[in-house]
Enzyme design. Sequence first.
Site, short mmCIF file in Angstrom:
data_model
loop_
_atom_site.label_atom_id
_atom_site.label_comp_id
_atom_site.label_asym_id
_atom_site.label_seq_id
_atom_site.Cartn_x
_atom_site.Cartn_y
_atom_site.Cartn_z
CB SER A 431 -0.44 6.55 -1.44
OG SER A 431 0.09 5.89 -0.33
CE LYS A 456 -2.99 2.62 -0.81
NZ LYS A 456 -2.18 2.94 0.37
#
Length: 529
Positions: A431, A456
């Site tokens: 992320s 991600k």
Amino acid sequence: MELLTASSATFSPLPSNFPSFTFKATISKSWKSQPGIVEARLQGFLLRTRTTISKRLGICCNSVGPFKEEFLFQHFCQLNKGFSSQCGLISIRYRSSLLKVRSCSDRIRQCVSVLFVQLVFTAMLVTSTTIALSETPSLALSEENRLFLEAWRTIDRAYVDKTFNGQSWFRYRENALRNEPMNTREETYMAIRKMLATLDDPFTRFLEPEKFNSLRSGTQGALTGVGLSIGYPTASDGSSAGLVVISSMPGGPANRAGILSGDVILAIDDTSTESMGIYDAAERLQGPEGSPVELTVRSGAEIRHLALTREKVSLNPVKSRLCVVPGPGKSSPRIGYIKITSFNQNASGAVREAIDTLRSNSVNAFVLDLRDNSGGLFPEGIEIAKIWLDKGVIVYICDSRGVRDIYDTDGTDALAASEPLAVLVNKGTASASEILAGALKDNKRAVLFGEPTYGKGKIQSVFQLSDGSGLAVTVARYETPAHTDIDKVGVIPDHPLPKTFPKDEDGFCGCLQDSASTCNINGGQLFAR
């Protein structure tokens, strides 16, 4: 005298009782002695008009004497020319025209009457329908309906995929309000969860008030649990069953029990995780301080059953250390090691403090360790990137139509943009930490070591609803400065790390200082492209 028939257009001969021009004289005498009445009978017409000759003369001319009669005669002939070639005053043609006019008038009157009734009825129908449409929703919507619509509008405005997974979002709203029970708050929550499930996006989810508060506390630096960050298995994990461990917080209950990145959680308190969402699992892992939780974990081919005790985990996101690597003479490299475990609201400030402290010890290079950093607050990742870059794009924010926004820096916030920099990553790097690693790599600011990151490539925002609950919504996907979409692929490092390379700051320094160690990396190699 009745004027019913017409005579010849030449006016001579006149009837026997009207000798040549006797008509004028006779009428003149009779007008003067006893005013006569000229009656025009219009057969088939509803109205019979009677006009005295004296009154007619007053209207038709202002002449006097013998010219009165002649003017009257000429006037009648002129009127008759419009209806017949004969000089008679009122002919059958005139009667036929009147009948036609009357018939047409009746038909027009009938059509206008029917049209008027239709228009009035239509106006009444439209008015009543408009009133019904404008008033019924406001009267019919309950408090539960309004909460559902608040969640629906949030997705409508913020969700990244404007096809909403190939469905009509407006039609879903109408069908849900008509068919889904929303009599209690729990039924409304269930309707919201059902709505979000149609998006087929595991990262867009509903948060009850207590979960929303727990998520908020996690980003603010305090959490009670076992110190695990988890995610869905990727293709590289080789199995779709269970939930994969992205990172295990150093010193936490799970880390002390030997749970590592890449391990798979098969069950939590005897509940299988095969179909469990990551946020449901995170809620089960958290709980009151001192309470027990049992985990079934697969590490490679080994399956272990572990009993852990939840404790308050201090989320101090940044640790640092000075590592002096032996070298000839006074040229020994002095490396500042900085490890970031998460991006909470304290992260960027803590990184700045660590850099200042290390610089006071005359460091000449930095190592930024992002291994097992599962992300956190997107803005903190952007701010930390600005610390290391003098200029350049940090990340592209994209939606279904392409690039929507660009985050970049002009160097005004740079603090360490010149010293050599190495970044350590692994499959637990996810992320916001992937955004940071991709920005530093694509701008050629740092050399990346390790293994491909988690992958991600989507960004979520959290929205609070009016009752204290919330929504975590996927609002965008991102691309690195080189326009690389890392979703499910990850950021690819420049060089691998030795498999025995440690993850703690003490072990890191030991590997650099011991040239005979299997984990040793030469200081020159660490920063070479």
